[in-house]
Design an enzyme around this catalytic site. Structure first.
Site, PDB file in Angstrom:
ATOM      1  N   GLY A   1       0.804  -1.224   0.000  1.00 14.48           N
ATOM      2  CA  GLY A   1       0.000   0.000   0.000  1.00 14.48           C
ATOM      3  C   GLY A   1       0.831   1.264   0.000  1.00 14.48           C
ATOM      4  O   GLY A   1       2.022   1.248  -0.280  1.00 14.48           O
TER       5      GLY A   1
ATOM      6  N   LEU B   1       0.393   3.704  -2.160  1.00  8.42           N
ATOM      7  CA  LEU B   1       0.773   3.461  -3.551  1.00  8.42           C
ATOM      8  C   LEU B   1       1.405   4.680  -4.225  1.00  8.42           C
ATOM      9  O   LEU B   1       1.048   5.816  -3.933  1.00  8.42           O
ATOM     10  CB  LEU B   1      -0.473   3.022  -4.333  1.00  8.42           C
ATOM     11  CG  LEU B   1      -1.156   1.765  -3.778  1.00  8.42           C
ATOM     12  CD1 LEU B   1      -2.426   1.466  -4.565  1.00  8.42           C
ATOM     13  CD2 LEU B   1      -0.223   0.563  -3.793  1.00  8.42           C
ATOM     14  N   HIS B   2       2.330   4.404  -5.124  1.00 11.74           N
ATOM     15  CA  HIS B   2       2.979   5.460  -5.928  1.00 11.74           C
ATOM     16  C   HIS B   2       3.066   4.957  -7.375  1.00 11.74           C
ATOM     17  O   HIS B   2       2.589   3.860  -7.694  1.00 11.74           O
ATOM     18  CB  HIS B   2       4.335   5.813  -5.335  1.00 11.74           C
ATOM     19  CG  HIS B   2       5.237   4.634  -5.109  1.00 11.74           C
ATOM     20  ND1 HIS B   2       5.759   3.878  -6.145  1.00 11.74           N
ATOM     21  CD2 HIS B   2       5.677   4.050  -3.968  1.00 11.74           C
ATOM     22  CE1 HIS B   2       6.500   2.914  -5.651  1.00 11.74           C
ATOM     23  NE2 HIS B   2       6.460   2.982  -4.335  1.00 11.74           N
TER      24      HIS B   2
ATOM     25  N   HIS C   1       4.128   1.369  -8.214  1.00 11.25           N
ATOM     26  CA  HIS C   1       3.075   0.351  -8.097  1.00 11.25           C
ATOM     27  C   HIS C   1       2.149   0.403  -9.316  1.00 11.25           C
ATOM     28  O   HIS C   1       1.713  -0.637  -9.819  1.00 11.25           O
ATOM     29  CB  HIS C   1       2.227   0.596  -6.838  1.00 11.25           C
ATOM     30  CG  HIS C   1       2.977   0.479  -5.539  1.00 11.25           C
ATOM     31  ND1 HIS C   1       3.182   1.553  -4.711  1.00 11.25           N
ATOM     32  CD2 HIS C   1       3.547  -0.591  -4.921  1.00 11.25           C
ATOM     33  CE1 HIS C   1       3.835   1.154  -3.627  1.00 11.25           C
ATOM     34  NE2 HIS C   1       4.084  -0.131  -3.734  1.00 11.25           N
TER      35      HIS C   1
ATOM     36  N   GLY D   1       8.344  -5.771  -8.816  1.00 10.51           N
ATOM     37  CA  GLY D   1       9.209  -4.706  -9.304  1.00 10.51           C
ATOM     38  C   GLY D   1      10.687  -5.049  -9.150  1.00 10.51           C
ATOM     39  O   GLY D   1      11.085  -5.703  -8.185  1.00 10.51           O
TER      40      GLY D   1
ATOM     41  N   LYS E   1      12.721  -2.950  -8.368  1.00 11.95           N
ATOM     42  CA  LYS E   1      13.160  -2.119  -7.240  1.00 11.95           C
ATOM     43  C   LYS E   1      13.676  -2.999  -6.092  1.00 11.95           C
ATOM     44  O   LYS E   1      14.679  -2.702  -5.464  1.00 11.95           O
ATOM     45  CB  LYS E   1      11.987  -1.252  -6.776  1.00 11.95           C
ATOM     46  CG  LYS E   1      12.102  -0.637  -5.407  1.00 11.95           C
ATOM     47  CD  LYS E   1      13.116   0.470  -5.408  1.00 11.95           C
ATOM     48  CE  LYS E   1      13.260   1.200  -4.098  1.00 11.95           C
ATOM     49  NZ  LYS E   1      13.083   0.457  -2.893  1.00 11.95           N
TER      50      LYS E   1
ATOM     51  N   GLN F   1      14.413  -9.645  -3.762  1.00 10.52           N
ATOM     52  CA  GLN F   1      13.082 -10.228  -3.523  1.00 10.52           C
ATOM     53  C   GLN F   1      12.544 -10.889  -4.798  1.00 10.52           C
ATOM     54  O   GLN F   1      12.031 -12.007  -4.757  1.00 10.52           O
ATOM     55  CB  GLN F   1      12.137  -9.113  -3.068  1.00 10.52           C
ATOM     56  CG  GLN F   1      10.668  -9.483  -3.064  1.00 10.52           C
ATOM     57  CD  GLN F   1       9.813  -8.347  -2.522  1.00 10.52           C
ATOM     58  OE1 GLN F   1       9.828  -8.078  -1.348  1.00 10.52           O
ATOM     59  NE2 GLN F   1       9.073  -7.685  -3.393  1.00 10.52           N
TER      60      GLN F   1
ATOM     61  N   VAL G   1      10.765   2.447 -11.363  1.00  7.03           N
ATOM     62  CA  VAL G   1      10.252   3.779 -11.694  1.00  7.03           C
ATOM     63  C   VAL G   1      10.951   4.762 -10.752  1.00  7.03           C
ATOM     64  O   VAL G   1      10.961   4.566  -9.531  1.00  7.03           O
ATOM     65  CB  VAL G   1       8.725   3.849 -11.529  1.00  7.03           C
ATOM     66  CG1 VAL G   1       8.218   5.249 -11.835  1.00  7.03           C
ATOM     67  CG2 VAL G   1       8.057   2.827 -12.453  1.00  7.03           C
TER      68      VAL G   1
ATOM     69  N   SER H   1       9.589   4.976  -3.651  1.00  3.56           N
ATOM     70  CA  SER H   1       9.400   4.023  -2.559  1.00  3.56           C
ATOM     71  C   SER H   1       8.490   4.656  -1.507  1.00  3.56           C
ATOM     72  O   SER H   1       8.593   5.857  -1.242  1.00  3.56           O
ATOM     73  CB  SER H   1      10.762   3.709  -1.919  1.00  3.56           C
ATOM     74  OG  SER H   1      10.583   3.081  -0.667  1.00  3.56           O
TER      75      SER H   1
HETATM   76  P1  AMP Z   1       5.970  -2.495  -1.701  1.00  6.43           P
HETATM   77  O1  AMP Z   1       4.590  -1.925  -1.600  1.00  6.43           O
HETATM   78  O2  AMP Z   1       7.051  -1.492  -1.449  1.00  6.43           O
HETATM   79  O3  AMP Z   1       6.138  -3.778  -0.935  1.00  6.43           O
HETATM   80  O4  AMP Z   1       6.150  -2.876  -3.225  1.00  6.43           O
HETATM   81  C1  AMP Z   1       5.224  -3.679  -3.908  1.00  6.43           C
HETATM   82  C2  AMP Z   1       5.763  -4.018  -5.265  1.00  6.43           C
HETATM   83  O5  AMP Z   1       6.018  -2.805  -5.985  1.00  6.43           O
HETATM   84  C3  AMP Z   1       7.094  -4.781  -5.224  1.00  6.43           C
HETATM   85  O6  AMP Z   1       7.101  -5.756  -6.248  1.00  6.43           O
HETATM   86  C4  AMP Z   1       8.101  -3.695  -5.482  1.00  6.43           C
HETATM   87  O7  AMP Z   1       9.299  -4.162  -6.059  1.00  6.43           O
HETATM   88  C5  AMP Z   1       7.350  -2.808  -6.453  1.00  6.43           C
HETATM   89  N1  AMP Z   1       7.890  -1.439  -6.454  1.00  6.43           N
HETATM   90  C6  AMP Z   1       8.023  -0.613  -5.390  1.00  6.43           C
HETATM   91  N2  AMP Z   1       8.617   0.545  -5.767  1.00  6.43           N
HETATM   92  C7  AMP Z   1       8.870   0.440  -7.094  1.00  6.43           C
HETATM   93  C8  AMP Z   1       9.488   1.290  -8.069  1.00  6.43           C
HETATM   94  N3  AMP Z   1       9.970   2.486  -7.759  1.00  6.43           N
HETATM   95  N4  AMP Z   1       9.562   0.842  -9.338  1.00  6.43           N
HETATM   96  C9  AMP Z   1       9.095  -0.387  -9.672  1.00  6.43           C
HETATM   97  N5  AMP Z   1       8.519  -1.231  -8.816  1.00  6.43           N
HETATM   98  C10 AMP Z   1       8.403  -0.840  -7.535  1.00  6.43           C
END
Ligand code: AMP
Length: 284
Positions: A31, A33-34, A37, A147, A149, A153, A176, A185
């Site tokens: 969550g 979200l940006h 996501h 991602g 990122k 993982q 991104v 992030s």
């Molecule tokens: P998170 O909500 O941070 O656990 O991320 C959820 C998913 O979004 C994971 O697969 C992350 O790798 C991906 N994600 C988070 N930030 C980015 C980003 N800046 N660019 C691409 N994918 C991302």
């Protein structure tokens, strides 16, 4: 857009979509979200007929003393964004729905989980693989999007999917970034304006390493030294690790080739940031 908080209801919905011959794609998130996501969601649309986004700040991937309680949350805004994106279903369970009393089963990708981020966060990837496997079982996706990122993982999830014969295709999506190169992030919210300015050093130091490799410098120690110089120009930063690795096995390399990847973690004040980059030929 359907919103499910109950595992059984989510599962039934997925089975119904399957029975219509439709393939669900899953985007797991925590969550807040940006645009990173949202890119994953756009990818999910390309690869599936129905898009499910999960929002769950997973307690088992945080250890005591980490930021589980203060991790940013904004359910209302997230649901609005997902509705705008045309997502079909959101799975947003409470912790007790995922880990009821008496819960004691975990899945571990043994060696990959110990490296790099696993050194400072020894139970982190165990929590990640466990929750992702549970999400796969509940949501039954044909594809799942992760991602780059969180590169370690991504590789660990691919390993688990292969090792456990899960009938799911794992798709990766590029990082991104903000205009100044900082990887988007949810945790960037922790940075104060001064720290946020310093956060560009991760991107800058990796770009410099890329440039040096393009100029023929392939010795990892020499490259690391140059990266450290850039990072150490800013005060109050602590490098946790900088590694040059094979992209699929995450094995360290001593001499860098075009397919290798730089992985890094840096602490800025009380915030830990991770980033990574392909050595060459990427659109980042
Ligand atoms: P998170 O909500 O941070 O656990 O991320 C959820 C998913 O979004 C994971 O697969 C992350 O790798 C991906 N994600 C988070 N930030 C980015 C980003 N800046 N660019 C691409 N994918 C991302």
């Amino acid at each position: 857009m359907k919103v499910f908080r109950d595992t059984k209801k989510q599962h039934q919905w997925s089975l119904k979509e399957h029975s219509k011959g439709l393939k669900p794609g899953l985007v797991p998130t925590m969550g807040f979200l940006h645009k990173g996501h949202l890119r994953l969601i756009q990818n999910a649309k390309e690869y599936s007929d129905r898009v499910v986004v999960s929002i769950f700040v997973n307690p088992t991937q945080f250890s005591g003393g980490e930021d589980y309680n203060k991790y940013p949350r904004d359910e209302e805004r997230d649901l609005e964004l997902l509705e705008e994106e045309g997502v079909d279903a959101v799975f947003i369970p409470e912790p007790l729905e995922m880990y009821p009393e008496g819960y004691e089963t975990y899945v571990v990708v043994e060696e990959l989980s110990k490296k790099y981020c696993g050194r400072s966060r020894p139970t982190h990837f165990r929590g990640v693989t466990t929750v992702v496997l549970k999400l796969f079982n509940i949501i039954q996706p044909d594809v799942a999007i992760f991602g780059e990122k969180d590169y370690q993982q991504l590789i660990i999830i691919k390993r688990m999917t292969k090792d456990l014969n899960l009938p799911i295709t794992i798709i990766s999506s590029p990082i991104v970034r903000e205009e100044d190169g900082v990887a988007m992030s949810s945790r960037n919210k922790y940075l104060n304006p001064e720290e946020r300015k310093k956060a560009t050093v991760l991107y800058e130091s990796m770009k410099e390493a890329q440039r040096l490799v393009a100029n023929g410098i392939t010795d990892v120690d020499a490259l690391k030294k140059e990266m450290i110089k850039i990072i150490e120009k800013k005060e109050h930063l602590r490098i946790e690790y900088i590694e040059f690795v094979e992209p699929e096995t995450l094995k360290r390399v001593k001499k860098v080739g075009a397919s290798n990847r730089i992985l890094m973690a840096v602490h800025i004040g009380r915030t830990r940031l991770i980033d990574n980059m392909k050595i060459k030929g990427q659109a980042e």
